[in-house]
Design a protein around this motif. Structure first.
Motif, PDB file in Angstrom:
ATOM      1  N   LEU A 443       1.085  -1.276  -0.165  1.00 19.13           N
ATOM      2  CA  LEU A 443      -0.309   0.063  -0.364  1.00 19.13           C
ATOM      3  C   LEU A 443       0.592   1.052   0.325  1.00 19.13           C
ATOM      4  O   LEU A 443       1.955   1.498   1.211  1.00 19.13           O
ATOM      5  CB  LEU A 443      -0.963  -0.304   1.703  1.00 19.13           C
ATOM      6  N   TYR A 445       1.737   4.935  -0.049  1.00 21.34           N
ATOM      7  CA  TYR A 445       0.948   6.667   0.794  1.00 21.34           C
ATOM      8  C   TYR A 445       1.891   7.679   0.176  1.00 21.34           C
ATOM      9  O   TYR A 445       2.598   7.605   0.699  1.00 21.34           O
ATOM     10  CB  TYR A 445       0.328   6.491   1.718  1.00 21.34           C
ATOM     11  N   GLN A 471       1.659  -3.253  -6.623  1.00 22.49           N
ATOM     12  CA  GLN A 471       1.790  -2.019  -5.715  1.00 22.49           C
ATOM     13  C   GLN A 471      -0.542  -1.336  -5.832  1.00 22.49           C
ATOM     14  O   GLN A 471      -0.626  -1.383  -6.537  1.00 22.49           O
ATOM     15  CB  GLN A 471       2.207  -1.339  -5.560  1.00 22.49           C
ATOM     16  N   SER A 472      -0.508  -0.581  -5.017  1.00 22.24           N
ATOM     17  CA  SER A 472      -1.259  -0.191  -5.233  1.00 22.24           C
ATOM     18  C   SER A 472      -1.203   1.292  -5.883  1.00 22.24           C
ATOM     19  O   SER A 472      -2.933   1.816  -6.462  1.00 22.24           O
ATOM     20  CB  SER A 472      -1.914   0.009  -3.988  1.00 22.24           C
ATOM     21  N   ALA A 481      -7.107   5.135   1.044  1.00 22.15           N
ATOM     22  CA  ALA A 481      -6.124   3.693   2.046  1.00 22.15           C
ATOM     23  C   ALA A 481      -7.741   2.673   2.558  1.00 22.15           C
ATOM     24  O   ALA A 481      -7.070   1.702   2.207  1.00 22.15           O
ATOM     25  CB  ALA A 481      -5.537   4.287   2.467  1.00 22.15           C
ATOM     26  N   TRP A 484      -9.343   1.222  -0.330  1.00 20.60           N
ATOM     27  CA  TRP A 484      -8.432  -0.147  -0.988  1.00 20.60           C
ATOM     28  C   TRP A 484      -8.151  -1.374   0.305  1.00 20.60           C
ATOM     29  O   TRP A 484      -8.663  -2.072  -0.326  1.00 20.60           O
ATOM     30  CB  TRP A 484      -7.032   0.637  -1.187  1.00 20.60           C
ATOM     31  N   LEU A 485      -7.804  -1.010   1.237  1.00 18.14           N
ATOM     32  CA  LEU A 485      -7.505  -2.158   1.898  1.00 18.14           C
ATOM     33  C   LEU A 485      -8.418  -2.830   2.200  1.00 18.14           C
ATOM     34  O   LEU A 485      -8.456  -4.363   2.066  1.00 18.14           O
ATOM     35  CB  LEU A 485      -6.533  -1.822   2.857  1.00 18.14           C
ATOM     36  N   THR A 488      -8.839  -5.272  -0.929  1.00 21.95           N
ATOM     37  CA  THR A 488      -7.913  -5.769  -1.535  1.00 21.95           C
ATOM     38  C   THR A 488      -7.792  -7.139  -1.051  1.00 21.95           C
ATOM     39  O   THR A 488      -8.548  -8.436  -1.133  1.00 21.95           O
ATOM     40  CB  THR A 488      -6.832  -5.487  -1.405  1.00 21.95           C
ATOM     41  N   VAL A 493      -0.100  -7.022   3.190  1.00 25.95           N
ATOM     42  CA  VAL A 493      -0.043  -6.209   2.975  1.00 25.95           C
ATOM     43  C   VAL A 493       1.047  -5.047   3.338  1.00 25.95           C
ATOM     44  O   VAL A 493       1.369  -5.705   5.070  1.00 25.95           O
ATOM     45  CB  VAL A 493      -1.863  -5.371   3.079  1.00 25.95           C
ATOM     46  N   LEU A 495       2.226  -1.429   4.437  1.00 21.34           N
ATOM     47  CA  LEU A 495       2.268  -0.136   4.593  1.00 21.34           C
ATOM     48  C   LEU A 495       3.810   0.495   4.162  1.00 21.34           C
ATOM     49  O   LEU A 495       4.834   0.474   4.808  1.00 21.34           O
ATOM     50  CB  LEU A 495       1.154   0.788   5.355  1.00 21.34           C
ATOM     51  N   LEU A 509      -6.468   2.437   9.839  1.00 24.62           N
ATOM     52  CA  LEU A 509      -6.385   0.812   8.467  1.00 24.62           C
ATOM     53  C   LEU A 509      -7.284  -0.611   9.613  1.00 24.62           C
ATOM     54  O   LEU A 509      -7.591  -0.844   8.976  1.00 24.62           O
ATOM     55  CB  LEU A 509      -5.309   0.912   8.169  1.00 24.62           C
ATOM     56  N   LYS A 513      -8.747  -3.640   8.361  1.00 25.93           N
ATOM     57  CA  LYS A 513      -8.237  -4.044   7.998  1.00 25.93           C
ATOM     58  C   LYS A 513      -9.019  -5.782   7.848  1.00 25.93           C
ATOM     59  O   LYS A 513     -10.248  -6.098   8.815  1.00 25.93           O
ATOM     60  CB  LYS A 513      -7.410  -4.249   8.597  1.00 25.93           C
TER      61      LYS A 513
END
Length: 561
Positions: A443, A445, A471-472, A481, A484-485, A488, A493, A495, A509, A513
């Motif tokens: 991830l 950022y 990769q994100s 973020a 996306w998490l 996924t 993952v 970060l 996150l 999660k």
């Protein structure tokens, strides 16, 4: 330049002046960070000077240098290219071909895939009349030893075996070997190898009818690793130690003993095998400078199945050293180097002390039987593996700069299957990862410049086990973020963000999660324990034990899924 170079004078710089400039260049780091403690228990200094060397050795320096130079028959080494074959016909043809292409010593390991029949042995024996040989056998009943039933009594060479071989009437064949290669492959460092060579020599000398008979049949073998200067000093140190050893038996004259060496197998990898060729070149050069008398360069694919091409390349490494580098035209090329002379003396002192310890405890056999030898080698091996796993020692193509597309070969050269290679834990773990094929993602950022260094580190981290992390893409908001998490399909993952962004992102996150996703951060953080309590898996960072970390990740993925 208008001024003649011969007239130019350079100012002499003192150690203190150099130290002052070094401290400035370190920009706050302690000067002691330039000192390196090696596995042999010796601390390498950042600079060696003539004054330091003379202060350390004094008049012993001249004795050290003269001993090393007087205990050599020649300034060069003989090329001992090992023969590989799957049939007796191919074996004999390979010997003939290698000798015509520069090989100088017939080198054979008896563990072939064909039988040593009389016809093959008779033809092999004919070569022994013209060329010297180096053969490795398994015991006194090894079938290859029957070659001496047909060989000339004037044959010259050496036999490597677990115990000395009795060979009547072959006065020029050396059969008593202090073979340290096995201990090298078990993890021994340079000092330990030297001490064990002396301990074995003492054992065999005491078993011989007389010391003179022993020295005429004795020789020593070493594997030469990638630590360039250490290996140079190791070979040089043995000659100094040998002089001290023979003096202890009342011998005042110089007794020359052959040093038979080969490239290290423990430093080889089945991944990115052409790097093995680079390692071998480095090892061969250090052996040449150190003063080996016979040298074998193993092919880069020796762990699997050497080919005609790889054998030729290996042989040419030695030929280039002998014919094109000119390094062997110099007597003792390393002699007089402040660093190498100092390191040689350190090895002599440390190895002699360990040798005396072994002797005080009853000699080699007692040292082995009471478990101390195994314990010593195990400790040395584990320390070495830890250095590789934490990248304090680099294995290019294996623990760093690994190519995830490399495939592990299925063919195994049984001769070297039991060697405790440094790459083996990575190869075994890669095999598990390639089988499991877990989905791993990073991830990323913030701006590219913010996350790229850590994203690249994580990519390289998982590349070591054959995995390419997706990769994100650059994510610029916490909400993006979190989305996306949550969506996924990755199972693991990591970060990658700046310290500040990571501290802000992690708590957010962890609220979204999915239970099946393992989340790590790239870097070390003081808040990490609190984050783990809230559901973070852990972290990926420099200096971490890669093997332990990725084993734990794979196990957690299996448990969750």
């Amino acid at each position: 330049m208008s001024k003649n170079m011969k007239d130019i004078q350079f100012d002499t710089v003192t150690y203190d002046s150099w130290k002052e400039q070094a401290i400035k260049a370190l920009k706050g780091k302690p000067f002691e960070s330039l000192f390196t403690k090696i596995s042999e228990g010796i601390t390498l200094e950042p600079l060696y000077t003539k004054e330091m060397l003379f202060e350390k050795l004094g008049e012993q320096l001249d004795k050290q240098v003269s001993t090393i130079r007087s205990l050599r028959e020649d300034t060069t080494f003989k090329i001992a290219q090992q023969t590989y074959a799957t049939s007796s016909e191919q074996f004999l043809a390979s010997i003939k071909d290698s000798l015509s292409r520069g090989n100088e010593v017939i080198t054979i390991d008896s563990r072939m895939s064909f039988d040593w029949d009389e016809t093959t042995l008779r033809e092999l024996a004919q070569y022994f009349t013209e060329y010297s040989f180096k053969i490795t056998v398994q015991n006194e009943q090894d079938p290859l030893l029957r070659v001496f039933e047909f060989a000339s009594k004037d044959s010259k060479g050496c036999i490597i075996s677990p115990v000395p071989i009795t060979l009547a009437n072959f006065d020029q064949v050396r059969t008593i070997c202090a073979n340290t290669i096995h201990y090298h492959n078990e993890g021994a460092n340079a000092v330990q190898e030297l001490a064990l060579a002396l301990a074995l020599a003492a054992k065999y000398a005491d078993e011989a009818d007389c010391f003179d008979t022993f020295v005429k049949k004795f020789f020593v073998t070493f594997a030469v690793d990638t630590q360039f200067f250490i290996e140079i000093a190791k070979i040089r140190a043995f000659r100094v130690l040998w002089k001290a050893f023979t003096s202890a038996y009342g011998v005042t004259d110089d007794v020359i003993v052959p040093i038979v060496a080969e490239t290290s197998i423990r430093s080889n990898s089945k991944l990115d095998v052409y790097v093995n060729l680079l390692r071998s070149g480095n090892e061969a050069l250090s052996a040449a400078i150190g003063g080996a008398d016979y040298f074998t360069v193993h092919p880069h694919d020796v762990l699997t199945s050497p080919t005609e091409q790889s054998v030729r390349i290996a042989r040419n490494v030695s030929l280039v050293l002998k014919e094109e580098t000119h390094v062997l035209r110099v007597t003792d090329p390393a002699g007089g180097s402040y660093f190498i002379e100092s390191l040689t003396a350190d090895f002599v002192n440390e190895a002699w002390a360990l040798f005396l310890t072994i002797q005080d405890q009853g000699g080699f056999d007692t040292f082995e039987q009471n478990g101390q030898l195994k314990a010593m080698l195990t400790a040395s091996y584990e320390a070495r593996i830890t250095e590789v796993a934490t990248r304090k020692t680099s294995l290019i193509g294996t623990n760093i700069y690994a190519n995830p597309e490399d495939e592990l070969p299925t063919v195994e050269n049984e001769i070297y299957a039991t060697v405790k290679r440094l790459a083996l834990p990575f190869e075994q773990l890669r095999e598990q990862y390639v089988t499991a094929q877990p989905k791993i993602a990073i991830l990323t950022y913030g701006a590219l410049k913010d996350f790229k260094p850590r994203a690249d580190f994580v990519s390289g981290f998982v590349n070591t086990v054959g995995i390419v992390a997706t990769q994100s893409g650059a994510i610029e908001s916490i909400e993006e973020a979190k989305k996306w998490l949550a969506e996924t399909d990755a199972q693991y993952v990591v970060l990658a963000a700046t310290n500040e962004a990571t501290a802000e992102l992690v708590p957010a996150l962890l609220t979204v999660k999915p239970a099946h996703v393992l989340l790590d951060v790239a870097g070390k953080f003081t808040q990490q324990e609190d984050w783990i309590t809230s559901g973070l898996n852990g972290a990926v960072y420099a200096g971490q034990n890669i093997i332990d970390k990725l084993q734990a990740v794979l196990q957690s993925i299996k448990e969750v899924h």
